[in-house]
Design a protein around this motif. Sequence first.
Motif, PDB file in Angstrom:
ATOM      1  N   ALA A  52       0.832  -1.200   0.000  1.00 30.23           N
ATOM      2  CA  ALA A  52       0.000   0.000   0.000  1.00 30.23           C
ATOM      3  C   ALA A  52       0.870   1.255   0.000  1.00 30.23           C
ATOM      4  O   ALA A  52       0.569   2.222  -0.709  1.00 30.23           O
ATOM      5  CB  ALA A  52      -0.926   0.005   1.215  1.00 30.23           C
ATOM      6  N   VAL A  53       1.948   1.248   0.767  1.00 24.76           N
ATOM      7  CA  VAL A  53       2.861   2.397   0.797  1.00 24.76           C
ATOM      8  C   VAL A  53       3.487   2.593  -0.578  1.00 24.76           C
ATOM      9  O   VAL A  53       3.595   3.726  -1.065  1.00 24.76           O
ATOM     10  CB  VAL A  53       3.941   2.218   1.887  1.00 24.76           C
TER      11      VAL A  53
ATOM     12  N   MET B  20       0.923   4.220  -2.737  1.00 24.91           N
ATOM     13  CA  MET B  20       0.710   5.620  -2.375  1.00 24.91           C
ATOM     14  C   MET B  20       1.867   6.507  -2.804  1.00 24.91           C
ATOM     15  O   MET B  20       1.684   7.677  -3.094  1.00 24.91           O
ATOM     16  CB  MET B  20       0.474   5.752  -0.861  1.00 24.91           C
ATOM     17  N   GLU B  21       3.073   5.930  -2.842  1.00 27.53           N
ATOM     18  CA  GLU B  21       4.244   6.714  -3.244  1.00 27.53           C
ATOM     19  C   GLU B  21       4.359   6.853  -4.757  1.00 27.53           C
ATOM     20  O   GLU B  21       5.117   7.670  -5.243  1.00 27.53           O
ATOM     21  CB  GLU B  21       5.512   6.079  -2.657  1.00 27.53           C
ATOM     22  N   ASP B  22       3.586   6.072  -5.502  1.00 27.37           N
ATOM     23  CA  ASP B  22       3.580   6.140  -6.956  1.00 27.37           C
ATOM     24  C   ASP B  22       2.951   7.474  -7.369  1.00 27.37           C
ATOM     25  O   ASP B  22       1.832   7.786  -7.000  1.00 27.37           O
ATOM     26  CB  ASP B  22       2.781   4.972  -7.527  1.00 27.37           C
TER      27      ASP B  22
ATOM     28  N   THR C 125      -0.662   7.565  -8.881  1.00 28.65           N
ATOM     29  CA  THR C 125      -1.812   7.100  -8.107  1.00 28.65           C
ATOM     30  C   THR C 125      -2.672   8.287  -7.693  1.00 28.65           C
ATOM     31  O   THR C 125      -2.174   9.284  -7.191  1.00 28.65           O
ATOM     32  CB  THR C 125      -1.347   6.331  -6.847  1.00 28.65           C
ATOM     33  N   GLU C 126      -3.970   8.151  -7.921  1.00 25.45           N
ATOM     34  CA  GLU C 126      -4.907   9.208  -7.533  1.00 25.45           C
ATOM     35  C   GLU C 126      -5.857   8.645  -6.482  1.00 25.45           C
ATOM     36  O   GLU C 126      -6.424   7.574  -6.649  1.00 25.45           O
ATOM     37  CB  GLU C 126      -5.722   9.664  -8.744  1.00 25.45           C
ATOM     38  N   PHE C 127      -6.002   9.368  -5.403  1.00 21.47           N
ATOM     39  CA  PHE C 127      -6.890   8.939  -4.326  1.00 21.47           C
ATOM     40  C   PHE C 127      -8.096   9.864  -4.260  1.00 21.47           C
ATOM     41  O   PHE C 127      -7.992  11.064  -4.523  1.00 21.47           O
ATOM     42  CB  PHE C 127      -6.157   8.962  -2.980  1.00 21.47           C
TER      43      PHE C 127
END
Length: 77
Positions: A50-51, A54-56, A59-61
Motif C-alpha cells: 500500500a505504501v 501511495m508513493e507512486d 496514483t490518484e486517491f
Amino acid sequence: MSITIRLDKEEEEILRGIVEAKNTNMSAYIREIISEKLDEEIDREMYKKAVEIMEDDDTEFVSWEEAKAELGLSDEI
C-alpha cells in the motif's frame, strides 16, 4: 504435518504455565500463536504494498464519499 521444536527448560515452563492458565492444550495454543504471527506478516506485506502504491506519482486517491458517488452507492443498507 508434524513439527518438532526444542525449548530450554525455562521456556518450556513458561509455555506450559501459559497453556495451563488459558485452559487449553499445547498444540492448540501454538497453532493460535503461529496463526497470529502469519496474519501479522500478511498485514505487514500488505502495508508495504500500500505504501508503494501511495508513493507512486500516478496514483490518484479520492475520498470515500467521492468513490460512493462515482460508483452510484448509497448509505442505505
